[in-house]
Motif scaffolding. Structure first.
Motif, PDB file in Angstrom:
ATOM      1  N   LEU C 212      43.671  39.266  45.764  1.00 29.59           N
ATOM      2  CA  LEU C 212      44.359  40.545  45.924  1.00 29.59           C
ATOM      3  C   LEU C 212      43.295  41.616  45.951  1.00 29.59           C
ATOM      4  O   LEU C 212      42.416  41.642  45.084  1.00 29.59           O
ATOM      5  N   VAL C 213      43.390  42.518  46.948  1.00 25.15           N
ATOM      6  CA  VAL C 213      42.337  43.508  47.131  1.00 25.15           C
ATOM      7  C   VAL C 213      42.943  44.903  47.081  1.00 25.15           C
ATOM      8  O   VAL C 213      43.978  45.156  47.691  1.00 25.15           O
ATOM      9  N   ARG C 214      42.293  45.782  46.357  1.00 22.87           N
ATOM     10  CA  ARG C 214      42.697  47.192  46.349  1.00 22.87           C
ATOM     11  C   ARG C 214      42.014  47.904  47.501  1.00 22.87           C
ATOM     12  O   ARG C 214      40.783  47.932  47.595  1.00 22.87           O
ATOM     13  N   VAL C 215      42.826  48.485  48.401  1.00 23.85           N
ATOM     14  CA  VAL C 215      42.275  49.219  49.549  1.00 23.85           C
ATOM     15  C   VAL C 215      42.656  50.682  49.400  1.00 23.85           C
ATOM     16  O   VAL C 215      43.831  51.009  49.224  1.00 23.85           O
ATOM     17  N   GLN C 216      41.661  51.537  49.460  1.00 25.59           N
ATOM     18  CA  GLN C 216      41.921  52.952  49.228  1.00 25.59           C
ATOM     19  C   GLN C 216      42.093  53.731  50.525  1.00 25.59           C
ATOM     20  O   GLN C 216      41.234  53.724  51.385  1.00 25.59           O
ATOM     21  N   ARG C 268      41.766  37.384  41.434  1.00 19.00           N
ATOM     22  CA  ARG C 268      42.436  36.151  41.823  1.00 19.00           C
ATOM     23  C   ARG C 268      42.738  35.309  40.590  1.00 19.00           C
ATOM     24  O   ARG C 268      42.245  35.587  39.488  1.00 19.00           O
ATOM     25  N   MET C 269      43.555  34.305  40.812  1.00 14.51           N
ATOM     26  CA  MET C 269      43.914  33.396  39.726  1.00 14.51           C
ATOM     27  C   MET C 269      42.678  32.615  39.307  1.00 14.51           C
ATOM     28  O   MET C 269      41.804  32.346  40.123  1.00 14.51           O
ATOM     29  N   PRO C 270      42.606  32.195  38.039  1.00 22.27           N
ATOM     30  CA  PRO C 270      43.601  32.442  36.988  1.00 22.27           C
ATOM     31  C   PRO C 270      43.282  33.688  36.165  1.00 22.27           C
ATOM     32  O   PRO C 270      43.782  33.776  35.040  1.00 22.27           O
ATOM     33  N   GLY C 271      42.505  34.619  36.754  1.00 29.07           N
ATOM     34  CA  GLY C 271      42.168  35.822  36.002  1.00 29.07           C
ATOM     35  C   GLY C 271      40.696  36.142  36.195  1.00 29.07           C
ATOM     36  O   GLY C 271      39.928  36.142  35.228  1.00 29.07           O
ATOM     37  N   VAL C 360      50.644  36.196  40.493  1.00 25.36           N
ATOM     38  CA  VAL C 360      50.615  35.134  39.481  1.00 25.36           C
ATOM     39  C   VAL C 360      51.917  34.350  39.523  1.00 25.36           C
ATOM     40  O   VAL C 360      51.919  33.115  39.517  1.00 25.36           O
ATOM     41  N   GLU C 361      53.013  35.075  39.598  1.00 27.84           N
ATOM     42  CA  GLU C 361      54.317  34.439  39.559  1.00 27.84           C
ATOM     43  C   GLU C 361      54.479  33.425  40.688  1.00 27.84           C
ATOM     44  O   GLU C 361      55.098  32.365  40.524  1.00 27.84           O
ATOM     45  N   GLN C 362      53.919  33.739  41.866  1.00 27.32           N
ATOM     46  CA  GLN C 362      54.006  32.819  43.005  1.00 27.32           C
ATOM     47  C   GLN C 362      53.099  31.607  42.856  1.00 27.32           C
ATOM     48  O   GLN C 362      53.451  30.495  43.205  1.00 27.32           O
TER      49      GLN C 362
END
Lengths: 376, 376, 376
Positions: C212-216, C268-271, C360-362
């Motif tokens: 997961l990436v934060r894009v500004q 990313r998983m697991p943290g 995470v849930e997925q």
């Protein structure tokens, strides 16, 4: 050997987290109770020990008024203890409320209530406390019932320690009678420089006069483990003991030799271990305090008088006290504290532990603590 | 006298483990709240006190975003506190979310939520906090409702202490109004070298203007307890007080003499003790913190000005502070901490405690704390 | 934005108090495991790490006999660990009971039971432990599955820290990927003297290759908050970064520039958090210990060799280690420790946290820990 996920096979033992009632237990040394009341916890009950001249009395350590411990109180009048809060004054012998300072001489509550008392006896320099029901007008069993006769019928000299350690009393008792651990765990103790132990044994448990006794049919001082290596408990500077008695050296103390409890290690209710060395006997009581603490009362006894007795006492204070009752049994206390069972997987030498559990299960008094004695 | 296995006779009192809402409570000294926010716990709620110029504000000490205490926050902008984590910035007066630094000026959540605020007043040098429901657009009752009028209507000088001690506030309040304990427990306090107390009394409790007052019908300074001994609170170097008022010496302070609260010791909701010495009055608030802690706010007040006032202040700081507000009341705190009731067995002097419990039961507001104010 | 009174929207996440199984986790440095067994707790399980020559083995840290930790044991024979209590001797590789010293070479229990083993690999100087089910005869997934390929496929130099801190691993992971806090919380960190951050952003979250990436989309370095004041993160001595990449300075490391994970911050998983600075990458693993503790494994990596690598290593040890992996991330740990949610009120930047929870849930494996591995 049973594979234990729980202790449901021994229901009384399983529920005896804080020990058994209707027994005399050794607690502190008599000389430790002087002016100041001494609070102890015994089988989950809070007891205060108070010296009254030559005798020591035991009372429930809770003033019934507002629950303040009597051990915080003051020795205001002879033969009594006064609660620090309001001066409720209890007779040490009877537990009766004899005066209430802050309510005047005509206090109507005076004489109307009591705190529970506990029979206390002094033997072997220690204070023995009876935890159990004593009906009005009756007496508890004599303290001698719960002390080996050899200790009250012979002249002797002793040294000892009494101290509270972490862990449940059952783990301490199981550790004491455990056939397996000593040979490995204590391999590193300094005490073992002077005391040779086998590496493994074949053992039977026999019962005699209320004692469970470990009888060894085979002794192996050294062993080769395939694919792993060799383990030895031999010491080149020490002779391996004769086969018929692991500790007999020929010059054993005649009193010990004549005793009719056979074997080196034995145990009896409510948690007393006896280790018969040729010249002295080591006793160890596992006195229940609460679910997480056990009082170790350790005595080392020699049946001698005069110069031999004096020499033993000196040797005890100089060496045995820290070598044996200190370092050696602190290794036990370390294990008792980290034991975490059940679940457990037992092995051959654990026949000693299982015999002990069965023994307790048969003898255990089915007694519930009364509400009014249990502290909060 | 009732034999209490529980407190079910006073259900509101029984459930008031963390005190009563809808009262003003004294907390810390005003000068203790400066730059740094000060977190306190009051009646089970977490409150942060923050100075905003001349006034001090009280806010629920929990940022609604992720539960971080606002007392960890920064004083970034005038009249606000910013949560240390994400810069959520709350108005101190309104509790409203005025800005969210990390979400920009157009943050849609801005102005949409608030933290609870607590009315705070400064009186007698202390910060008084109102714990209770205040409906929108309404005001809490004036703080003067919960402060004795004699303290706001007279010129006075005072010394005091505020500190959190172990124990439940109810044991502290009961200890304060308790007829019985002081004569015995404090027998050993240095303060008692100067202050003579009876050994036992006959006492009635009367109610006057919202106060419960202990009125003594008989005073006994010494008593002989049959079969036990003699107890005396007399001091050969002190005169026993006149019988009509245990502490009247003839030269009492005229303001105190004119007050219409009779008697030496009185108590009122929500837990305020008043002890009227001839020349000064000692006040003691038992402010509930949580179930196991109580804030003792102790004030010693003299209704004088000028040199007499200065001399009293000096005497307080040099002696009374540690003799009375220190050693003497720490004996109380010791008992409050070890009291363990119910169950309890009450005696004659406990009519004072029972009167207090009934009094609370009648006056106690039936108010449950709101969910959003209760911290985690 | 959701108003969370609980986390029931993410049931797997909600119940993953001690983390997820079937992953490799970094633990301690390989050089920290020498002669002495090292006990750790990982995802709620007690594991002992034991060096066996060049490799390190992981075993369940509980002797099945009486529950004593194997980490208290002795290294008596090569390739084995012996329980301190009775000398039960387990093979380090297999976990099998290879010998029972105190039961002799013919011990019938020998070879009949095992303790659970944990796959251990050494990568990047650290010991990686696989927590999960590995069926008999099967292998766990390769450790490379759970390490970013860029770390195993490039030449690099690194510095790092591994330490257990208070707080739940989920608060630590949420704090790591949280769009909002860094700009405010770390405003006071010394690290920020050299590193300019915006005051607020507009952000999207995109998913790429399991990250997961934060894009500004918008960056604001300074803002005026109506009625409150101005907040700036500008530093007059530092140039504000170019708008297309908040940290791009034109002379970025070519390896990092070529990597196909876009953006500055990803998770990313697991943290595992990844923060791509122009010349180095900072990685942060939030390794679950128990419900109240999380292991921070922080690595700072530069993809260089020779003198540049050496200079980086020196700079890390002299400055980055305490500025960034010390003071800066201890501010995070402070917040992780005092976070107390749910309940919570989320705001715009929390789209990053919600994206992480959904992610995470997925991906979360629905696996329950087996009974026999869970310690007591």
């Amino acid at each position: 050997m049973q594979d234990g996920t729980d202790w449901s096979a021994w229901p009384l033992y399983n529920s005896a987290e804080t020990g058994f009632r209707n027994y005399w237990y050794p607690t502190v040394w008599a000389h430790q109770v002087q002016e100041k009341p001494v609070p102890i916890t015994l089988a989950g009950e809070r007891v205060v020990l108070i010296r009254d001249g030559d005798t020591v009395r035991g009372l429930h350590d809770r003033c019934p008024h507002r629950g303040v411990p009597l051990s915080e109180g003051r020795r205001q009048f002879p033969g009594t203890i006064s609660c620090a809060y309001h001066g409720w004054t209890f007779g040490l012998k009877t537990g009766k409320l004899d005066a209430v300072i802050t309510d005047g001489p005509d206090s109507p509550i005076c004489g109307k209530l009591s705190v529970a008392t506990y029979p206390v006896e002094e033997r072997l320099g220690m204070l023995w406390v009876y935890i159990g029901e004593v009906a009005a007008g009756e007496e508890p069993p004599p303290v001698e019932r719960d002390i080996p006769a050899e200790l009250t019928e012979n002249t002797l000299v002793l040294g000892g320690r009494t101290e509270v350690r972490k862990g449940n009393w059952r783990f301490a008792a199981e550790n004491g009678f455990d056939e397996g651990h000593a040979k490995y765990l204590h391999n590193t103790a300094l005490w073992r420089l002077f005391k040779v132990m086998p590496t493994w044994n074949k053992t039977r448990i026999v019962e005699k006069d209320g004692w469970l006794v470990r009888v060894q049919d085979e002794l192996h001082y050294e062993a080769e483990f395939p694919g792993v290596g060799t383990f030895t408990n031999k010491r080149w500077w020490k002779r391996v003991p004769l086969p018929d008695h692991p500790d007999k050296n020929g010059d054993a103390n005649p009193v010990i030799s004549a005793m009719d409890i056979p074997g080196f290690v034995s145990v009896r209710m409510p948690g007393l271990l006896r280790v018969a060395y040729p010249k002295f006997i080591h006793y160890e009581w596992y006195v229940p305090v609460d679910a997480d603490h056990v009082r170790y009362v350790q005595l080392m006894v020699r049946f001698e008088t005069g110069a031999t007795a004096l020499a033993f006492k000196a040797k005890y204070l100089a060496a045995f006290r820290w070598l044996f009752h200190g370092q050696f049994t602190r290794q036990d206390a370390w294990m008792v504290n980290v034991t975490d069972a059940p679940p457990e997987r037992l092995y051959r030498p654990d026949l000693s532990i299982n015999a002990w559990r069965r023994h307790v299960e048969q003898l255990a008094p089915v007694v519930q603590p009364t509400e009014r004695r249990v502290g909060h």
